[in-house]
Design an enzyme around this catalytic site. Structure first.
Site: not given
Length: 412
Positions: A85, A142, A180-182, A322
């Site tokens: 990240s 995942f 938090y979000s990708n 990350g």
């Protein structure tokens, strides 16, 4: 045998740091303390760790432990590594350059630029400071060990990732709080491409990597192998073994976390960023405008525009961390970028909330030692994530994937 050796703790032969070159003068970096603190990470159970610490013109590099638990190949300080990240800081930097060029407005509604991919009420800023409320996609990909195996050699496109995240229930109303979000940074990558007309990796290379001479930092795309010398990347597996996922198709992370780099390149990047070489003062000030990463702890870690700030006993530091599958890194820096530390480790998904985390404690002690703390253990709480020791940014996937390394962090 390898798992048994790890359970017993790294032997002195395997845990001894590699040579730690020092350049410059002044002796501001405590060589012996840094060597001992880095060794403590591998002695706590991490297979291998390596780091670069800088203070002005002085540089310290070290490595401890093994890159491969089967062969005993040692870790080297110059390895390339998946740094996850930290990719987000590169994306945010490129977008803030566009803000400075008056091609992008931070508080404009996202649908102005990405029609069809923007929930009502979400602005560009909300993507970058993770307050959009858009849910993540990685726990869908995942959610099980089968998912980790499936996507090791599967390509998934950015718009597919965005669709998965947008299809989940929002975590909160737009702008209400940090979550938090990708998915936010997949959308940020699509935004960068929409405005510039170039692939996001190409644009970041043109704006950041090449101007700074970051020759060992790159975006692998769908190529599952790391170009240069690197470590294995271990995840504690259901059968009690350590599974190596250093070979992995990183399309699942894209602009949220596919980047490969080195500790030296990351320190150079953050020194240039915080020193004002990449952004004008106005845009850098926007990047440093933070919201609490944990709403229940407003004085703790803050999240800006792709940039974390952590309150340490000696003052705040800035950077990002990350975590992907098997590789993790954390890069923290004084506000002016003069004092820096970047450390990388070759196992993930071992911290279990509510259980002891000796690796996390040793890591935090190393970071605090790098920033000159004379009593690093007293400052651990400042660096701990919302659930205690562990990464500041969440690991990809479902919580059920977390399990202690063999012999490390277990209770009972």
């Amino acid at each position: 045998m390898a798992a048994g050796a790890l359970a017993a703790g790294a032997s002195p032969a395997l845990a001894g740091p590699a040579a730690a070159p020092r350049t410059g003068s002044g002796g501001a970096l405590p060589d012996g303390a840094l060597r001992d603190a880095l060794r403590a990470i591998s002695e706590a159970g991490m297979p291998g760790a390596f780091a670069e610490v800088r203070d002005g013109r002085e540089t310290w590099r070290g490595a401890s432990g093994v890159a491969d638990i089967v062969t005993g190949r040692p870790v080297r300080p110059d390895f390339q590594h998946r740094v996850g990240s930290i990719n987000k800081t590169f994306v945010s930097t490129a977008l803030l350059q566009l803000v400075g060029e008056r091609r992008l407005v931070l508080d404009a509604p996202l649908h102005r630029y990405l029609p069809g991919l923007a929930p009502a009420g979400v602005t560009v800023r909300m993507l970058l400071d993770q307050t959009s409320g858009i849910n993540d996609y990685d726990h869908v990909l995942f959610g099980s060990v089968e998912g980790i195996e499936k996507y090791q050699h599967t390509t998934i496109r950015p718009r597919e990732l965005a669709a998965i995240g947008l299809g989940q229930q929002p975590t909160n109303a737009p702008g209400e709080r940090h979550s938090y979000s990708n998915t936010n940074y997949v959308l940020a990558g699509l935004l960068l491409e929409r405005i510039t007309g170039r692939p996001a990796a190409v644009e970041i290379g043109r704006r950041v990597l090449r101007p700074l001479g970051l020759r060992r930092t790159y975006f692998p795309g769908t190529d599952p192998r790391i170009d240069g010398p690197h470590s294995a990347g271990y995840v504690p597996w259901v059968d009690g073994s350590l599974r190596d996922f250093s070979v992995y198709n990183m399309s699942w992370a894209w602009m949220a976390g596919e980047i490969v780099s080195t500790t030296a390149d990351l320190n150079r990047f953050f020194r240039a960023l915080l020193g004002g070489r990449l952004l004008r003062p106005a845009e850098l000030a926007q990047m440093r405008r933070t919201v609490p990463a944990d709403p229940a702890n407003p004085s703790g870690t803050g999240y800006g525009l792709g940039l974390l700030t952590v309150p340490l006993p000696g003052g705040p530091v800035w950077g990002h961390d990350g975590v992907v599958l098997g590789h993790q890194a954390i890069s923290l820096h004084s506000p002016d970028g003069r004092r820096q530390v970047t450390v990388a480790m070759n196992a993930t998904h071992y911290w279990v909330p509510g259980q002891p985390d000796p690796i996390g404690e040793a890591l935090f002690d190393f970071l605090l030692t790098a920033f000159g703390s004379t009593s690093p253990a007293a400052g651990r709480r400042a660096l701990a994530g919302p659930s205690g020791p562990g990464p500041l940014s969440p690991a990809p996937g479902a919580a059920t994937l977390l399990r202690p390394l063999p012999g490390v962090g277990a209770t009972g």
